[in-house]
Design a protein around this motif. Sequence first.
Motif, short mmCIF file in Angstrom:
data_model
loop_
_atom_site.label_atom_id
_atom_site.label_comp_id
_atom_site.label_asym_id
_atom_site.label_seq_id
_atom_site.Cartn_x
_atom_site.Cartn_y
_atom_site.Cartn_z
N ALA A 237 0.84 -1.21 0.00
CA ALA A 237 0.00 0.00 0.00
C ALA A 237 0.87 1.26 0.00
CB ALA A 237 -0.94 0.00 1.20
N GLU B 281 2.24 1.93 -3.30
CA GLU B 281 1.19 2.43 -4.19
C GLU B 281 0.67 3.80 -3.74
OE1 GLU B 281 -0.37 0.69 -6.92
OE2 GLU B 281 1.35 -0.67 -6.77
N LEU C 83 -4.56 -4.37 -4.26
CA LEU C 83 -3.52 -4.48 -3.23
C LEU C 83 -3.40 -5.91 -2.72
CD1 LEU C 83 -4.20 -1.21 -1.18
CD2 LEU C 83 -2.20 -1.67 -2.64
#
Length: 138
Positions: free
Chosen positions: A65, A68, A110
Amino acid sequence: MSDVLFTSHAKATGGREGHVKSDDGLIDLDLVQPGSKKDQQGSNPEQLFAAGYSACFDGAFNHVARQERKSVETETSVDVSLLKDGDGFKIAAAITVDVKGVSQEEAEDLLEKTHQFCPYSKATRGNIDVDLKVNVVQ
């Protein structure tokens, strides 16, 4: 072999109805075969594997995460089942991640990326059945 970052050590005696202990003493548990000794309490290999897999997967999910650029809060549960397999046994895992901070579509992306990244997932890939689920919570 890749560069070793660290190594953990544990020793078991007595198999599924014995004892397991880490070299630093943080893990020091009696083992009890589920259903075999109702008057004794203890852990079992599947419970220990579930604990390790859930911690690893949760950390990996948060790592992915961050890569990203997503800000999330997560809670990861892993159920490890012992299954009959012909004359022997095998295990299977079901992973559920509850996540805040992203949409369901982002969470599913994810989840898949985490499953590719997580060291436990890499170790078990092709060896055990793994069911993945993600829930977006508020």
